[in-house]
Design an enzyme around this catalytic site. Structure first.
Site, short mmCIF file in Angstrom:
data_model
loop_
_atom_site.label_atom_id
_atom_site.label_comp_id
_atom_site.label_asym_id
_atom_site.label_seq_id
_atom_site.Cartn_x
_atom_site.Cartn_y
_atom_site.Cartn_z
N HIS A 102 0.80 -1.22 0.00
CA HIS A 102 0.00 0.00 0.00
C HIS A 102 0.84 1.28 0.00
O HIS A 102 0.59 2.22 0.77
CB HIS A 102 -0.97 -0.02 1.18
N HIS A 176 -9.70 1.87 0.50
CA HIS A 176 -9.62 0.73 1.42
C HIS A 176 -10.73 0.75 2.47
O HIS A 176 -10.47 0.60 3.66
CB HIS A 176 -8.24 0.71 2.08
N GLU A 314 -11.16 -3.95 -3.04
CA GLU A 314 -10.31 -2.87 -3.53
C GLU A 314 -10.13 -3.02 -5.03
O GLU A 314 -9.42 -3.92 -5.50
CB GLU A 314 -8.95 -2.93 -2.82
#
Ligand code: BGC
Length: 348
Positions: A102, A176, A314
Site C-alpha cells: 500500500h 480501502h 479494492e
C-alpha cells in the site's frame, strides 16, 4: 459541512467534511482521504454506518489498518519492495515482511490531502489532491494525484482517480473501505453474500505476492461467479486460504481494463437487506476478508473489530504488476494521464 476533527502531533489541523445526497451520508477526513463513516438505510429505512472507522485522529495515526483510506502510490504489494523500469531499479519503502504494501510505510493513507467541496448540478462531492514528491517512498517522479469523491442524486459514491507524473513511474490507486453492511462492529461478514465477475484469480506465495499464474476459480472456494455466502467455503482448507488466513487475493475481472466502469461485484447482507454494487474501469479487485482484524481495535460504538468483522473490495490493477510483464501495465509516463473510476451503489 466542514469541522475540525483533530490535530496531528505537529499541530496540523485535520478537518472532516460531511456530505449527504440521494439517501447516502458520508464523512471524509483530510488525513488519508479517509471515509470515516458511510451511512445507508436498511430495508426498513434505518441507517447504519457500514464502514469501519475510528472516533479520533490518534487512532488513525497509531493503529489503523487503512480503514477507509486512499491507497497510493501502489495499492497492494510489490514483491521485495523493488521493481525495474526502463533499466533502472527502484527500491521502495518495505513495510510488510520483505515486501512493500500500500505505497510503503508512509503511503497516501497517511498524508494530508487538500480538500475542495463542490456542488455540480444534482451532485455533491469533494476534490482531493496530493502531490507526492520525486523519490517519495522510493517511487520515481513527482506524482500529482487528484481524487474526486462524488455523491450522486441517487446516492451512489463515485470515485474518479487521476494522476500525472514528470518521470516514468508506476501507479495503482485504490480505496480501502472495510465494509460490514449490517453495521460496523455488528459481528461477522461471513453471512454476507458476494458475487464477483471473475473466472480467474491470481494465486500468491507465502508473502501474498502473485506467482504470476492466472488460476481458474472453477471448482475452488474462489468461485464467486454465482453469489454465495462468504463463509461457505472459508474453512475448506484450500492451501491458498490457509496461507492468507482467508480470502486476501486479487480476482482478475473477466471484463479487463475498460474505458467506462462496468459492474464487477455485488455484496448483499440478508439480515439488513442492504446491498452494495461495484462498477469499475479497473481490471482487478482485491477481496480481503478482514483476516488480520484481531479484536484489538475498537470502533466508535465501543465495539471491537475481530477477524472477519468486515471485508474490503479494492478495485485495482493486479498486485506486483511492475514485476509481472504479463499483467496489465501500471506504468505511467510524462504526458499521460492516469484515469480510473469506481462506482459504489446501494440499491434499495
Ligand atoms: C491486503 C491485506 C492487508 C490489508 C491491510 C489488504 O489490502 O490485501 O493483506 O493485511 O490490506 O490491513
Amino acid at each position: 459541512m466542514k469541522t475540525l476533527f483533530g490535530r496531528l502531533a505537529d499541530g496540523t489541523e485535520i478537518h472532516r467534511w460531511s456530505l449527504e445526497n440521494g439517501g447516502t451520508r458520508m464523512k471524509v477526513l483530510s488525513y488519508g482521504g479517509i471515509v470515516q463513516s458511510l451511512e445507508i438505510p436498511d430495508r426498513d429505512g434505518r441507517y447504519a454506518d457500514v464502514s469501519l472507522g475510528f472516533d479520533r485522529i490518534e487512532e488513525y495515526v497509531d493503529s489503523s489498518p487503512y480503514f477507509g483510506a486512499l491507497i497510493g502510490r501502489y495499492g497492494n504489494r510489490i514483491g521485495k519492495g523493488a521493481f525495474t523500469l526502463d533499466g533502472e531499479t527502484h527500491r521502495l519503502s518495505v513495510d510488510d515482511g520483505e515486501n512493500s504494501l500500500h505505497g510503503g510505510a508512509e503511503g497516501f493513507d497517511r498524508r494530508v490531502w487538500e480538500v475542495e467541496p463542490f456542488t455540480e448540478g444534482p451532485d455533491v462531492g469533494l476534490r482531493l489532491s496530493y502531490t507526492s514528491v520525486d523519490g517519495e517512498q522510493g517511487y520515481p517522479g513527482t506524482l500529482r494525484a487528484k481524487v474526486t469523491y462524488t455523491l450522486t442524486a441517487r446516492g451512489d459514491w463515485r470515485i474518479d482517480y487521476e494522476a500525472t507524473t514528470d518521470k516514468a513511474t508506476v501507479v495503482n490507486l485504490t480505496s480501502h473501505v472495510y465494509w460490514n453492511l449490517a453495521g460496523a462492529g455488528s459481528g461477522t461478514i461471513e453471512d454476507h453474500e458476494l458475487q464477483l465477475a471473475a473466472s480467474h484469480y491470481t494465486p500468491t506465495d507465502a508473502g501474498l505476492i502473485p506467482t504470476g499464474e492466472l488460476a481458474p476459480v472453477e471448482g475452488t472456494p474462489f468461485d464467486f461467479r454465482e453469489s454465495k455466502p462468504i463463509g461457505r467455503d472459508l474453512r475448506t482448507g484450500h492451501p491458498q486460504l490457509l496461507a492468507a488466513k482467508g480470502y486476501d487475493h486479487n480476482w482478475a475481472l473477466d471484463k479487463g481494463v475498460t474505458a467506462e466502469p462496468e459492474h464487477i461485484a455485488t455484496l448483499h447482507d440478508p439480515s439488513s437487506g442492504r446491498t452494495l454494487r461495484i462498477a469499475t474501469s479497473e481490471p482487478g479487485v482485491q477481496f480481503y476478508s478482514g483476516n488480520f482484524l484481531d479484536g484489538t481495535l475498537v470502533g466508535p460504538g465501543g465495539r471491537s473489530y475481530r477477524q472477519g468483522d468486515a471485508l474490503c473490495l479494492e478495485t485495482q490493477h493486479y498486485p506486483d504488476s511492475p514485476n509481472h510483464p504479463s499483467f496489465p501495465s501500471t506504468v505511467l509516463r510524462p504526458g499521460e494521464t492516469y484515469r480510473t473510476t469506481t462506482i459504489h451503489s446501494f440499491p434499495a
